[in-house]
Structure formats: C-alpha cells, structure tokens
Design a protein around this motif. Structure first.
Motif, PDB file in Angstrom:
ATOM      1  N   GLY A 135      55.245  40.603 -54.009  1.00  0.00           N
ATOM      2  CA  GLY A 135      56.625  40.606 -53.482  1.00  0.00           C
ATOM      3  C   GLY A 135      57.479  39.553 -54.167  1.00  0.00           C
ATOM      4  N   GLY A 136      56.898  38.373 -54.383  1.00  0.00           N
ATOM      5  CA  GLY A 136      57.642  37.310 -55.065  1.00  0.00           C
ATOM      6  C   GLY A 136      58.002  37.731 -56.482  1.00  0.00           C
TER       7      GLY A 136
ATOM      8  N   LEU B   2      63.800  41.312 -59.836  1.00  0.00           N
ATOM      9  CA  LEU B   2      64.948  42.081 -59.386  1.00  0.00           C
ATOM     10  C   LEU B   2      66.227  41.263 -59.399  1.00  0.00           C
ATOM     11  N   THR B   3      66.113  40.029 -58.942  1.00  0.00           N
ATOM     12  CA  THR B   3      67.307  39.194 -58.811  1.00  0.00           C
ATOM     13  C   THR B   3      67.498  38.330 -60.049  1.00  0.00           C
TER      14      THR B   3
ATOM     15  N   THR C  48      70.864  51.039 -60.406  1.00  0.00           N
ATOM     16  CA  THR C  48      70.954  51.003 -58.940  1.00  0.00           C
ATOM     17  C   THR C  48      69.661  51.487 -58.303  1.00  0.00           C
ATOM     18  N   ALA C  49      69.089  52.548 -58.870  1.00  0.00           N
ATOM     19  CA  ALA C  49      67.860  53.096 -58.297  1.00  0.00           C
ATOM     20  C   ALA C  49      66.725  52.082 -58.403  1.00  0.00           C
ATOM     21  N   VAL C  50      66.608  51.434 -59.574  1.00  0.00           N
ATOM     22  CA  VAL C  50      65.551  50.436 -59.735  1.00  0.00           C
ATOM     23  C   VAL C  50      65.722  49.331 -58.705  1.00  0.00           C
ATOM     24  N   ARG C  51      66.967  48.860 -58.552  1.00  0.00           N
ATOM     25  CA  ARG C  51      67.222  47.784 -57.587  1.00  0.00           C
ATOM     26  C   ARG C  51      66.860  48.216 -56.177  1.00  0.00           C
TER      27      ARG C  51
ATOM     28  N   ALA D 195      63.917  46.620 -54.118  1.00  0.00           N
ATOM     29  CA  ALA D 195      64.243  45.884 -52.894  1.00  0.00           C
ATOM     30  C   ALA D 195      63.408  46.409 -51.733  1.00  0.00           C
ATOM     31  N   LEU D 196      63.280  47.730 -51.658  1.00  0.00           N
ATOM     32  CA  LEU D 196      62.470  48.307 -50.583  1.00  0.00           C
ATOM     33  C   LEU D 196      61.026  47.816 -50.684  1.00  0.00           C
TER      34      LEU D 196
END
Lengths: 349, 354, 351
Positions: free
Chosen positions: C93-94, C100-101, C251-254, C258-259
């Motif tokens: 997750g990290g 992602l960010t 957008t889809a990757v993000r 994120a999910l």
C-alpha cells in the motif's frame, strides 16, 4: 510553490503601487490588531457570568470588585494573556518555518518540533505526575533537544529544506508512538489529563506562569522578527544571499533556533494547540495578498485564532472543550476549503 | 474575599440563579436536619473550628462550619451528600453514567432523598477542559473538597483563592473511599459522623459477607483484558482504589499480583497472556466485560491456563455501567449501593473455587 | 515547488548495466524471501514466554493445548499470519501510494487514512459501544475509505489534478481535523478514552483466524489491483503528459491505484490498528535495490513489509518481558532511524 512567500520585489514598480501596497499592509495589520484587542476584551468580559467592560477595567486597575476580581483578575486575565502570547508565538514561529522551508506543510506541528515537547510532557504527566513550572521546563528542554537532533541529522553539506522536513516528520512519528505508549501505560485519569495537554488547553494558565512566559517570548519574538528580515534575501537562493552579504547557513540556523525556542516555550505553556502554527501563515498570506513580511501578521492571526477558539470552546459548545479541540475542528475545514478553493482556481495557496 | 453581599453586584438573572442554588443548599440542610441521617456537626459544634488539614501541597484551614460545599473531580460529592449536606456544585460524571445526566444513580438517589433534584439539583461542573474554576467560584463555596482527585499544585493554589481546598493526602488518585470520607468529612467539621458513616458501611459489608461466607478470604487478581486484544492482561496493583475495596470486602490480593506490582507507584501493570500461568494462585479473577466474556476467556488457549478462568471462578463486572463506576472509584454512597450486586458476582465466582 | 524526491523519479542514468541491475533485483528478492522465512521462524519461536524448540515444533504441528508453552506457540501462529498479511499490505500500500502521488512521504498515516479509521472506531465505541475486533473492522474500513476519498477529492480539484503537494496538504489537514474530532470525543467521554487508547496503538495481539478470514479477501483484491496498475505507475512517474503520451489512461490508473491503496491500508489499519512507518520506509528500502520499476518494487515491498513487521513484533514481545510492547511502537522507534538514514543517503531535491 509560493504559498507563504512574500512576493519578490518586482523590478520597476511604480511608486504609486508601492505606496498602495504599504497602505494595504498597514490597514490589514491595524484591523488584525483591533480584532485581537476586541476578542481579548470580549474574553475578559464574557463568561458564565459576564461583566461590563467598566468592571473589567476596574479589576485590571487593581480595584477589588466582588466576584469579578476572581473571575476576571485571577482566571480570565492570565488565560487571555497566555492565549495571546502563545497565539503570537505559534503564528510567528510557524510562518518562519513555512517561509524558510518554502513549504506550508513545514510548520512545527508537522515536522516534529512540537512533538518533542508533547512527548516529554506526556511522559512527565503520566509517569512522574509533573505540572506547572517543572512540566514547562521539561517541555521546553525536550522541544529544543529534539529540534537540535532533527537539525543535526539533516546536516549534510548544509541543511536542505526537504531533508529537514522529511527527517522532522520521521522524528515526529517516532515521538507520537512514544506518546501512544505512555497513554496506554497510564491510569485513565492521567491519560485524560495528558490528552487534554496534547490537545492544547488554556485551563492551566495562571499568573505565576504568565511572567516567565511573557519574559521568554518578550525576548524571543522580537529577536525572531529582527532575524526574519533576512528571510526575503534567503528566498533568493544561497548564492544571491551570499552575494548580498548574508551568510545563508548561519542565518538559517539562527532563525531556526529562535523559531524553535518560540514554539517550545509556547507549547510548554499551553500544549501544542492544534493547527495554529500551521494555519496562521496561510491565513495572513490570503489577507495580505502577498504584500510585505508575513511574520507580524501571522502572529496576530495566531493570537486571534487562539483567543477566538478558546471563547468558542469555553462557552458555545455542549462541553467546555479545550482550545485545541476547537482550533483543530474549526481550523481544519477552513484549510480544506482553502485548498479546495485554490485548487479549483488553479492557483497556489 | 467573597461575601454573601457579592450577589448585589451581579446581574438579576445570575443573582436569581445563585439565590436558587443557595435555597437549594439551605433546603437540603433543613431537610437533612429533620431527617434520620447524621446531619449536625460534631458535638462541640462550631467550637470544632478552625479545622486544619494537611494535604500533599500544604495546609488548609477551614475557619468556621461551611454551609456552601463545592467538590471537584471524582466522587467527592458523595461524602457531604451522605452526611446530609447538599453541595452547591460538583463535577459531572463522564464514566459509567447510565443516563448521561452527569449524576450517577446512587448520588441521584441520595440527592432525591434530600430533595435536591430537578430544579434544585446542584450545579454540575464540566471538567472536559480540567477543573472548572469559574463555575466553582460562581457557586461561592465556603469549602472545596477533593480528597480523591488528581489536582495539581497550580489547581490547588487557584482553588484555595476561592475557598479552603482539601486535596489528596498522599497519591493523586490514591485515596481510598474510607480516607476520602474521613478527610472530606473533617473539613466539614463532621469527622465523627464521617467515621460513623464509614463504620456503618463496614457493618453493612460485614452483614452482606455473613450471608456469603464463600467470599471471605478468597484471593483475587483485578484485571482488564481488552476483548479486541487478549494478548495482554492489565492487572491492577494494590494501590488501586478498586483493589483496596475488595480488600475491605474480605478478599486478599493474590501474592502473584503483589509480586508483579513490585514497589511501583502505578495503578496497573501489564502481563503478557503467554505468561498467564503467573496468576495460578488466584482464586477469583475479576475483569470487566459482559455475558460473553467468560466464554471468550475460556476459549482463549492462553487465558484458559489461568486456573480461575478454567474453572469459571471469574467475576465479570459489567463494563461501562454504574456498577463498574461504583466499584472502580468507590465512595461511601456507591459501596452500599453496589454492595449486594457486587458481592453476588464474587459469591458466584467463589463458589466455583475447588 | 515539487515534493518529488526519491519516489517515482525515473532512475538516474545509472553506471551499472542492466545485467547488474537484474542481478541486484534477483538477489534482493531472494534476500527478502529469506528474511520473511527467518521472521516467521522467529515469530513462532520467541515471545513473552521462553519456550524450548521442541515445544515450538510441537506447538505448530500438533499442539497439546493443555500445555501453556505449546499453547503460547500455537497462539503465535495466527499472530504470525496476521503480521505477514498486515506487513505485506502496508508495504504494498505504501509503495502504491508513493508511486501514485509521486510523494516520498505518502503513508497511510500522512494521507489521512489511519485517522479516518481512528475517528470511525471512536464514534463506534461511543455511539454503539463496540468492543471487539470484528466490530471495529467495518468501522475502521469505512472511515479509512471515506477519509481517503475526501483527501483524494480535495487534492485532485483543479486543472492539474492530484499533484503531490495538494494531496499531501489535503492529507495533513484531514488528519489534523479528524484527530481533533477524536480528541473531542475522548475528552468528554472518559470511558471511551479507556477503550480507545489501546486500539490507537497498532498491535498484532488481536489476531484470530476468524478475523483473518474476514480481512484476507480485501487484501487479496487490493494486491491484485495494485499489481495490475504497476505499468501505469511507471508511466506516471515520468509525469502525466509523458504517461498520456505512452498511452496510459492517467485517470484510470490513479483511480484503480487509489482503490488498491485504500483496500490495503484501510484493511491493515482495521485489522491491527494504526501502524506507522512500514508503509513509509519499506518502499524506500525496496527501491534501493529494485530501482523505480513497479513490477519489481511492488512484490519486493510486500515481502519486505511482511518481514519487517514480523521482526518488529518479535522485538516488542521480548524486550519487556513479562510485558509486551505493541508492534506499532516498535515500528516507529525502529523505522524512524532507518528512514532518516535513507533520507541522509539520498540526494533530496530542494523543496
């Protein structure tokens, strides 16, 4: 990013514009100062029992006024003064951090400086039952020591803002776990007391504490203001600053030292009142629209925040909440709103 | 510093409130005077004053018999109420309060007997932000009781400016219910009555124990086990008020607990569940929980190594209820209120000891 | 300004050849696997109670549960499995959050996910009197999800989308706001404080197989989604424009990433309470030998996270016998210096 930076002086500004901006700066300062005074007066007058300003004035002049002498003279006056002082301290200290490290996130409550004082205080409360001056001393010492450690660890051919922030966050998280540990090992009443301290409260502000607090901040805050004059030069980058005769590393260290001391002293008096150090700078920046130094206005905003939040916490909610609960609960949505607004408009803070 | 005349200086509304409170206090006294509870000051009456008490922070002198009594922190108000004196104000409860009115049931019952409920209810101090100095000052007390409390020296010094303040004698939060009654009672000039009160409660305990002979002499460990994390057992040390109450109820702290506590001055210590067999000498294990707790303890492969758990000699105090607050911070009023229900728990548990 | 530092930045033109990089990655992955195995053995063998090796073996294979030594070992099995799952989830997750960010500070705690879970649990304890893990899980999960969505929604407003700075600021603000909400409840309700302060420190002592079964599906889905957008995150690291140029649907990757992060971190918080630093430190450590490629970074982060969390738990169990120190405290105390060392070693671009 330009969040809390004063606008760099643009070349060839017409004198008229400069005068207009100076006027705006002075107006904002005056309005802020008036607002602080007004809130302080309200805080002195209003309570479970309210007193007329004339009665309050008589108390402050040393007259014995039945009832008011205690409620105003012994309880509210040191409370308001402490709120004012720590508000100024958090505001000025916070904005110096944010400006110097060029990041609104880099306020002392995020990068571990406040956490040093907090962890030491929580351990002092839960394990040793300290209070008052002894507690303050422990909190100040630990705040300074932790800041020194963060600074020393960030040193590698000079201190870079990014590294300082990262290390500060790491140290802060480590200290937060110490706090969590102390809370689980404490009796429930001590845990309650420690939590109140952690949130930030003015309920333990009495006259004996105000003197040392005022004396310490009376020296530190003006020093910070003087040192902060070098901030705009430091913003131009180290080479330019050195060219202008400012030694960047030494100036930064001096600024950091004093800012840390200001924050630690304030934290020791009232706990790390949530969000004040974080919010004051951005709010002042919005009010001034990037004109002039932010340090003094941020101090006033800090004082205004603390005093207003304490009024709200004491009188307007279901329980008599500590000031830190209010600054946190009311302050955070404001920051979120601020973020949403500026994000939508595509600008920075 | 403050006199009854002070009300003249206040706004009518506030004055009316204060007057109502004063009336409430007076009516409480009057009612009590006619009642059967011990209510007059010690035989030597006013001559008993001044009374000087020594607390951890210094001496407190009560010059004359107080009529307006304020109390802070946990349970101190039960002492004057049990002595027939309705306080002008006391701290609202936020622990184990069944109906969230800030008054625990035994206190409410006693106040009801003294006619001090409804509109005549004393002021409840909100301690969310610590001691409510201003609210206390506004009740204009003659004495402030805090024998069982966690007052800091600064709190005490400030309260002293309102009225003589009786603080904890030895440890913060370390005063047992008997001393709480005696110290607070002495400040009211009613030490003898307080002693009678304590003796009366002790007699009630003795009578209740006589009906439950199994309880006497059992060894116990008072624990807190997080149902969400059974890997650690929190064990209350002999310094804790609830442990001392069980001592008064004829039971003995298990030697293993005494050893575990060592000479610390903390109220509880942790024990890893892997070391659960340390508590082998415990007759009755006391813990907080509900109907499902015993089954959960017995299902746990480590906790069921405690013999008391295995044989079911476990007293489960219902968590977060008035019974748990009555016994975790016991007072002269809460002990008689809880006595039968509490001892029933131990009787049932002790019956299972082999 | 950019918060971009070590995370997700494309690998600097490296002096080592691709063969050397592959060898380093393979060796690193092997080391992680060995580390996990060692941690598992240590986690079964060491605890608050000192037990013999024969009891360890018997306790795992066919425990005689009337014997406390073997029962102790038996109880460590569920705890070890929970540690593996939570550690892997936090590491993975990290790594996803950081990728992602493009934010080296991305951590469940920093992006408001842990504090969302905390507030929900506190409200659950206060309003509904919750007291068991099974009850906490759903609240923690819901709180984590709502907080993550809020942070992401606010952080991604505006033309340039979710920039690192905006996300980090939104996360910090949300954390502070929710933290104040928690204090508000705790200060006025002493009984809630009494229950919550134990939950607030992350611990693996809560493990039971029933609860493991409850959280495992979330973790599996989260892990699959995370691995699924590995390639997309590689592209994101080069900047949104480049990513679009490479044919990635940014957008889809993000959204998928994120999910995945919310599923992984939210479930970890729900199952073990807030555990800091694993999500922050592990990807940094992993990156030192995998380089920035997420196809390597993600599995290595998962393995490393599992090994480190278990090791930290073992340390906590033995340092204070007969007491145990919660793993959340150990990870912070041990994790912070490691993190600081990493920061000091790397060249961090000025903020």
């Amino acid at each position: 990013m330009t969040a809390v930076l004063p606008a760099a002086p643009a070349a060839g500004v017409v004198a008229h514009g400069r005068r207009a901006r100076a006027r705006r700066y002075r107006t904002v300062l005056a309005v802020l100062a008036l607002a602080v005074v007004a809130v302080a007066v309200v805080a002195l007058c209003v309570g479970e029992r309210s007193y007329a300003p004339s009665e309050v004035l008589r108390v402050l002049l040393g007259e014995q006024v039945v009832g008011a002498s205690f409620n105003v003279g012994v309880l509210r006056a040191p409370r308001v003064l402490t709120g004012l002082l720590v508000g100024v301290a958090f505001g000025t200290g916070g904005v110096v951090f944010q400006t110097m490290l060029r990041n609104p996130l880099a306020s002392p409550d995020i990068i571990g400086v406040s956490a040093g004082s907090s962890a030491a205080a929580v351990v002092a409360i839960t394990a040793f039952g300290l209070s008052g001056a002894a507690l303050s001393l422990v909190a100040i010492t630990a705040g300074l020591a932790v800041a020194a450690v963060i600074y020393a660890l960030s040193w590698r051919d000079g201190v870079q803002g990014a590294r300082l922030v990262l290390i500060g966050i790491a140290v802060g998280a480590m200290l937060d776990s110490v706090i969590g540990y102390a809370l689980t090992r404490a009796g429930v009443y001590d845990a309650n007391e420690a939590l109140r301290w952690l949130t930030g409260s003015l309920n333990s502000a009495f006259w004996p504490g105000v003197g040392p607090l005022a004396a310490a901040l009376g020296v530190l805050v003006p020093t910070l203001l003087v040192l902060a004059r070098r901030l705009p030069v430091l913003q131009l980058g180290d080479d330019v600053a050195a060219g202008l005769g400012v030694r960047p590393d030494r100036s930064r260290l001096a600024l950091l030292l004093v800012a840390v001391a200001v924050i630690a002293v304030a934290t020791s008096a009232a706990g790390p009142i949530a969000f004040v150090a974080f919010l004051s700078g951005p709010i002042a920046h919005r009010l001034l629209r990037g004109t002039g130094s932010l340090v003094v206005p941020a101090g006033l905003v800090g004082a205004l925040l603390v005093l207003t939040a304490d009024l709200v916490g004491q009188h307007l909610l279901v329980h008599r909440f500590p000031v830190g609960v209010v600054t946190g609960v009311l302050g955070a949505p404001y920051l979120l709103w601020l973020l949403a607004r500026t994000n939508r408009s595509g600008g920075s803070l | 510093m403050r006199t009854a005349l002070s009300r003249r200086a206040l706004r009518p509304l506030v004055a009316a409130t204060a007057a109502a409170l004063l009336l409430a206090a007076c009516s409480g006294n009057a009612d009590a005077d006619g009642g059967e509870t011990t209510s007059t000051p010690d035989a030597d009456g006013g001559a008993g004053f001044p009374v000087t008490l020594t607390s951890a922070f210094g001496e407190t002198t009560v010059e004359s018999e107080p009529t307006a009594v304020a109390t802070v922190n946990w349970g101190n108000h039960d002492v004057p109420i049990a002595l027939g004196v309705v306080p002008v104000g006391f701290a609202a409860s936020t622990y184990g309060d069944d109906d969230s009115d800030g008054v625990l049931p035994w206190t409410f019952e006693a106040l009801e007997e003294l006619g001090a409920t409804g509109d005549d209810l004393p002021v409840l101090f909100d301690e969310t932000d610590g001691v409510a100095f201003e609210s206390i000052a506004n009740t204009e007390p003659d004495v402030i009781l805090a024998a069982y409390s966690g007052l800091t020296e600064e709190d005490w010094t400030t309260l002293q400016q309102i009225a003589p303040t009786v603080s904890w004698p030895e440890f913060a939060w370390g005063t047992n219910w008997k001393d709480m009654a005696l110290v607070n009672g002495e400040a009211l000039g009613r030490k003898a009555q307080a002693q009678e009160l304590v003796d009366d409660v002790l007699a009630q305990i003795e009578a209740a124990l006589a009906e439950r002979p199994e309880v006497e002499g059992t060894t116990f460990a008072y624990t807190w086990i997080d149902p969400a994390d059974p890997s650690t057992i929190g064990v209350y040390t002999p310094l804790d008020a609830r442990v001392q109450l069980l001592d008064d109820l004829g039971m003995t702290v298990a030697p293993s607990v005494v050893e575990l506590a060592g000479d610390t001055d903390v109220f509880y210590v942790d024990l890893a569940a892997e070391q659960a067999d340390t508590l082998a000498d415990v007759d009755v294990l006391v813990t907080y929980g509900d109907d499902s707790t015993l089954a959960a303890l017995q299902a746990d492969p480590l906790l069921n190594k405690i013999p008391a758990v295995a044989r079911g000699s476990v007293a489960v105090v219902p968590d977060g209820t008035p019974l748990s607050s009555a016994t975790s911070g016991p007072t002269v009023l809460s002990v008689p209120w809880a006595l039968d229900a509490y001892l029933d728990l131990f009787q049932a548990a002790a019956a299972k000891v082999g | 300004m950019t918060l971009t530092a070590t995370a997700g930045t494309p690998a600097p033109p490296s002096r080592v050849g691709p063969a050397s990089l592959r060898r380093r990655r393979t060796l690193g992955l092997a080391a992680c696997v060995v580390g996990v195995l060692l941690a598992v053995v240590a986690s079964l063998a060491f605890g608050a109670r000192v037990v013999g090796w024969d009891d360890v073996v018997a306790g795992v294979l066919h425990p005689d549960t009337s014997d406390i030594a073997q029962a102790a070992v038996r109880s460590r099995v569920a705890r070890t499995v929970l540690g593996l799952l939570v550690g892997a989830a936090l590491g993975l997750g990290g790594a996803v959050l950081q990728g992602l960010t493009r934010n080296p500070l991305a951590d469940p705690a920093l992006l408001g996910i842990s504090s969302g879970a905390s507030l929900a649990v506190v409200l659950g304890i206060m309003l509904l009197g919750l007291s068991t893990l099974t009850q906490y899980v759903w609240f923690a999960f819901a709180g984590a999800t709502i907080a993550a969505l809020l942070v992401y929604a606010i952080g991604s407003l505006g033309r340039e989308g979710a920039t690192p700075l905006k996300l980090a600021l939104a996360g910090a603000a949300t954390t502070a706001a929710l933290g104040s909400g928690v204090s508000m409840v705790l200060l006025s309700r002493t009984d809630v404080l009494d229950t919550f302060r134990f939950w607030q420190v992350g611990s693996l002592g809560r493990a039971s197989f029933a609860e493991l079964a409850q959280v495992a599906p979330f973790l599996v889905v989260g892990a699959v989604l995370a691995v699924g957008c590995a390639r997309g995150m590689d592209a994101l690291a080069l900047g949104d424009d480049v990513a679009v140029g490479l044919g990635q649907h940014v957008t889809a990757v993000r959204a998928v990433g994120a999910l995945a992060a919310v599923l992984l971190c939210g479930t970890a918080v729900a199952a073990a309470g807030p555990i800091g630093f694993v999500g922050l430190v592990v990807p940094h450590l992993a990156r030192t030998f995998t380089g920035p490629s997420h196809r390597w970074l993600l599995p290595v982060s998962a393995a490393l996270g599992a090994a480190l969390l278990l090791a930290a738990d073992v340390v906590g169990r033995v340092v204070a016998r007969p007491q145990e120190v919660e793993v959340g405290i150990v990870t912070a105390v041990l994790g912070a210096p490691v993190f600081i060392a990493i920061i000091r070693r790397h060249k961090v671009r000025e903020l």
